[in-house]
Motif scaffolding. Structure first.
Motif, PDB file in Angstrom:
ATOM      1  N   LEU A   1       0.825  -1.202   0.000  1.00 38.66           N
ATOM      2  CA  LEU A   1       0.000   0.000   0.000  1.00 38.66           C
ATOM      3  C   LEU A   1       0.861   1.255   0.000  1.00 38.66           C
ATOM      4  O   LEU A   1       0.606   2.204  -0.756  1.00 38.66           O
ATOM      5  CB  LEU A   1      -0.922  -0.012   1.229  1.00 38.66           C
ATOM      6  N   ALA A   2       1.909   1.280   0.848  1.00 34.93           N
ATOM      7  CA  ALA A   2       2.774   2.455   0.948  1.00 34.93           C
ATOM      8  C   ALA A   2       3.574   2.674  -0.327  1.00 34.93           C
ATOM      9  O   ALA A   2       3.720   3.808  -0.798  1.00 34.93           O
ATOM     10  CB  ALA A   2       3.709   2.310   2.150  1.00 34.93           C
ATOM     11  N   ILE A   3       4.112   1.594  -0.896  1.00 38.84           N
ATOM     12  CA  ILE A   3       4.896   1.730  -2.132  1.00 38.84           C
ATOM     13  C   ILE A   3       4.013   2.203  -3.278  1.00 38.84           C
ATOM     14  O   ILE A   3       4.414   3.061  -4.081  1.00 38.84           O
ATOM     15  CB  ILE A   3       5.569   0.386  -2.477  1.00 38.84           C
ATOM     16  N   LEU A   4       2.802   1.662  -3.361  1.00 37.55           N
ATOM     17  CA  LEU A   4       1.873   2.088  -4.412  1.00 37.55           C
ATOM     18  C   LEU A   4       1.519   3.564  -4.243  1.00 37.55           C
ATOM     19  O   LEU A   4       1.500   4.327  -5.225  1.00 37.55           O
ATOM     20  CB  LEU A   4       0.608   1.224  -4.353  1.00 37.55           C
ATOM     21  N   ALA A   5       1.246   3.984  -3.009  1.00 39.76           N
ATOM     22  CA  ALA A   5       0.954   5.395  -2.746  1.00 39.76           C
ATOM     23  C   ALA A   5       2.159   6.275  -3.076  1.00 39.76           C
ATOM     24  O   ALA A   5       2.015   7.370  -3.637  1.00 39.76           O
ATOM     25  CB  ALA A   5       0.541   5.583  -1.280  1.00 39.76           C
ATOM     26  N   LEU A   6       3.360   5.798  -2.728  1.00 42.78           N
ATOM     27  CA  LEU A   6       4.574   6.568  -3.010  1.00 42.78           C
ATOM     28  C   LEU A   6       4.797   6.725  -4.507  1.00 42.78           C
ATOM     29  O   LEU A   6       5.199   7.802  -4.977  1.00 42.78           O
ATOM     30  CB  LEU A   6       5.780   5.877  -2.366  1.00 42.78           C
ATOM     31  N   LEU A   7       4.516   5.681  -5.273  1.00 43.07           N
ATOM     32  CA  LEU A   7       4.661   5.774  -6.732  1.00 43.07           C
ATOM     33  C   LEU A   7       3.672   6.773  -7.311  1.00 43.07           C
ATOM     34  O   LEU A   7       4.033   7.581  -8.189  1.00 43.07           O
ATOM     35  CB  LEU A   7       4.451   4.393  -7.359  1.00 43.07           C
ATOM     36  N   PHE A   8       2.433   6.727  -6.844  1.00 46.96           N
ATOM     37  CA  PHE A   8       1.416   7.662  -7.332  1.00 46.96           C
ATOM     38  C   PHE A   8       1.808   9.106  -7.040  1.00 46.96           C
ATOM     39  O   PHE A   8       1.795   9.966  -7.927  1.00 46.96           O
ATOM     40  CB  PHE A   8       0.059   7.352  -6.697  1.00 46.96           C
ATOM     41  N   GLU A   9       2.138   9.381  -5.780  1.00 51.80           N
ATOM     42  CA  GLU A   9       2.426  10.765  -5.400  1.00 51.80           C
ATOM     43  C   GLU A   9       3.723  11.272  -6.030  1.00 51.80           C
ATOM     44  O   GLU A   9       3.841  12.457  -6.362  1.00 51.80           O
ATOM     45  CB  GLU A   9       2.502  10.903  -3.884  1.00 51.80           C
ATOM     46  N   THR A  10       4.697  10.380  -6.218  1.00 61.40           N
ATOM     47  CA  THR A  10       5.966  10.800  -6.824  1.00 61.40           C
ATOM     48  C   THR A  10       5.785  11.137  -8.288  1.00 61.40           C
ATOM     49  O   THR A  10       6.192  12.224  -8.745  1.00 61.40           O
ATOM     50  CB  THR A  10       7.022   9.691  -6.668  1.00 61.40           C
TER      51      THR A  10
ATOM     52  N   SER B   1      -2.943  11.304  -1.540  1.00 60.02           N
ATOM     53  CA  SER B   1      -3.529  12.575  -1.956  1.00 60.02           C
ATOM     54  C   SER B   1      -2.886  13.788  -1.282  1.00 60.02           C
ATOM     55  O   SER B   1      -2.516  14.766  -1.946  1.00 60.02           O
ATOM     56  CB  SER B   1      -5.040  12.567  -1.681  1.00 60.02           C
ATOM     57  N   VAL B   2      -2.727  13.744   0.032  1.00 62.99           N
ATOM     58  CA  VAL B   2      -2.163  14.885   0.740  1.00 62.99           C
ATOM     59  C   VAL B   2      -0.693  15.071   0.377  1.00 62.99           C
ATOM     60  O   VAL B   2      -0.226  16.194   0.127  1.00 62.99           O
ATOM     61  CB  VAL B   2      -2.323  14.721   2.266  1.00 62.99           C
ATOM     62  N   SER B   3       0.052  13.979   0.325  1.00 63.21           N
ATOM     63  CA  SER B   3       1.469  14.068  -0.039  1.00 63.21           C
ATOM     64  C   SER B   3       1.631  14.530  -1.485  1.00 63.21           C
ATOM     65  O   SER B   3       2.582  15.246  -1.806  1.00 63.21           O
ATOM     66  CB  SER B   3       2.150  12.718   0.161  1.00 63.21           C
ATOM     67  N   PHE B   4       0.718  14.109  -2.351  1.00 62.85           N
ATOM     68  CA  PHE B   4       0.735  14.582  -3.736  1.00 62.85           C
ATOM     69  C   PHE B   4       0.653  16.102  -3.782  1.00 62.85           C
ATOM     70  O   PHE B   4       1.408  16.764  -4.512  1.00 62.85           O
ATOM     71  CB  PHE B   4      -0.427  13.964  -4.507  1.00 62.85           C
TER      72      PHE B   4
END
Length: 309
Positions: free
Chosen positions: A101-110, A184-187
């Motif tokens: 979940l974290a890696i997927l979120a990190l890829l999206f926001e990056t 979303s917030v990190s994005f």
């Protein structure tokens, strides 16, 4: 470089010891008896209570308890939960889910954060810039649980593109929506950070010199502007990865993700001290390792940085 790596590892040791001590202190040195609390309103058998205290070393002085726990960590033994299950087994079951979940979120926001921030910085004052700033401000202002519920309704109920809860085994396709919510917030932060850095870098002398030499935008933007603008972004992403791992509790709870955050929250509610301490200790270790790796990565982004003895 070798000397720098060695120094960074030495610096991380007191941070690790101090952090784990504070965590252990806040969980086990506070008033109250966690063993008695397990029985709720029932009156426990004193012999059973004494046996459980001895099993979890709670009959020892606090510093002895901490040293026993610390010795177990170095042996790879994180102890037992109050249910009798090894904490390592719980981690082995839940951590891969949260990591995905974290890696997927990190890829999206990056990817999307840097892309939108770069375009916004290059088009300062234009419609795209104003729109991206407005969207990022909205995302920063909204609580994460509001974004999660809106995402569930829009993409899960209304459009039917995703499941509203994560299925058994947490398949990757079910983690896409929670990862988008978590990112979303990190994005929004990455968009604003990349935009500001791109605007600042674009006005520096070496960028103007590159253009004056006749280099095209296709060469100047990725090599001279974007590369030098990524240093503060990488710093943010390094700290954010640890935040994603630890701070996924709300998102995992709303989407029923069987990960570390959801399990940690349940452990706090039940007063599972060994589980809470061990989970947070693993998060601290990951956070320290990621920060060391990011410090080493700086030299690749900025050739002016050299770690020499």
């Amino acid at each position: 470089m070798t000397g720098y790596i060695f120094r960074r590892i030495l610096q991380a040791i007191p941070v690790f010891l101090g952090t784990t001590f504070l965590i252990y202190f806040m969980v086990f040195a506070m008033p109250g008896d966690p063993i008695v609390a397990l029985f709720g309103d029932k009156t426990p058998n004193p012999a059973v209570v004494a046996q459980l205290r001895a099993q979890y070393h709670l009959d020892q002085p606090f510093f002895v308890q901490y040293l026993i726990y610390l010795g177990g960590i170095f042996r790879g033994d994180f102890g037992l939960s109050f249910s009798g299950e090894p904490v390592t087994s719980i981690l082995a079951r839940t951590f891969p889910v949260t990591a995905r979940l974290a890696i997927l979120a990190l890829l999206f926001e990056t990817f999307f954060g840097i892309l939108v921030g770069l375009i916004s910085g290059l088009r300062k004052g234009k419609l795209f810039d104003a729109s991206s700033l407005a969207v990022s401000l909205i995302l920063i202002s909204l609580p994460i649980f509001v974004i999660a519920f809106v995402g569930q309704y829009v993409f899960g109920v209304w459009l039917g593109w995703a499941r509203t809860t994560v299925g058994s085994g947490a398949p990757l396709q079910d983690l896409v929506l929670p990862a988008l919510v978590l990112a979303s917030v990190s994005f929004a932060q990455i968009v604003r950070l990349t935009r500001a850095s791109v605007i600042e870098t674009s006005g520096l002398d070496f960028v103007r010199t590159a253009y004056s030499k006749g280099l095209s935008s296709r060469r100047v933007i990725p090599v001279h502007i974007l590369r030098n603008s990524l240093i503060p972004v990488v710093t943010y992403l390094a700290t954010d990865f640890g935040v994603l791992l630890v701070g996924a509790t709300i998102t995992e709870g709303i989407f029923n993700v069987p990960g570390v955050g959801n399990t940690l929250y349940q452990a706090i509610i039940r007063g599972e001290g060994p589980t809470v301490v061990s989970f947070v200790t693993v998060m601290v270790l990951i956070y320290l390792v990621v920060n060391i790796l990011v410090d080493l990565f700086y030299g690749l982004l900025d050739p002016r940085i050299r770690y020499v003895k």
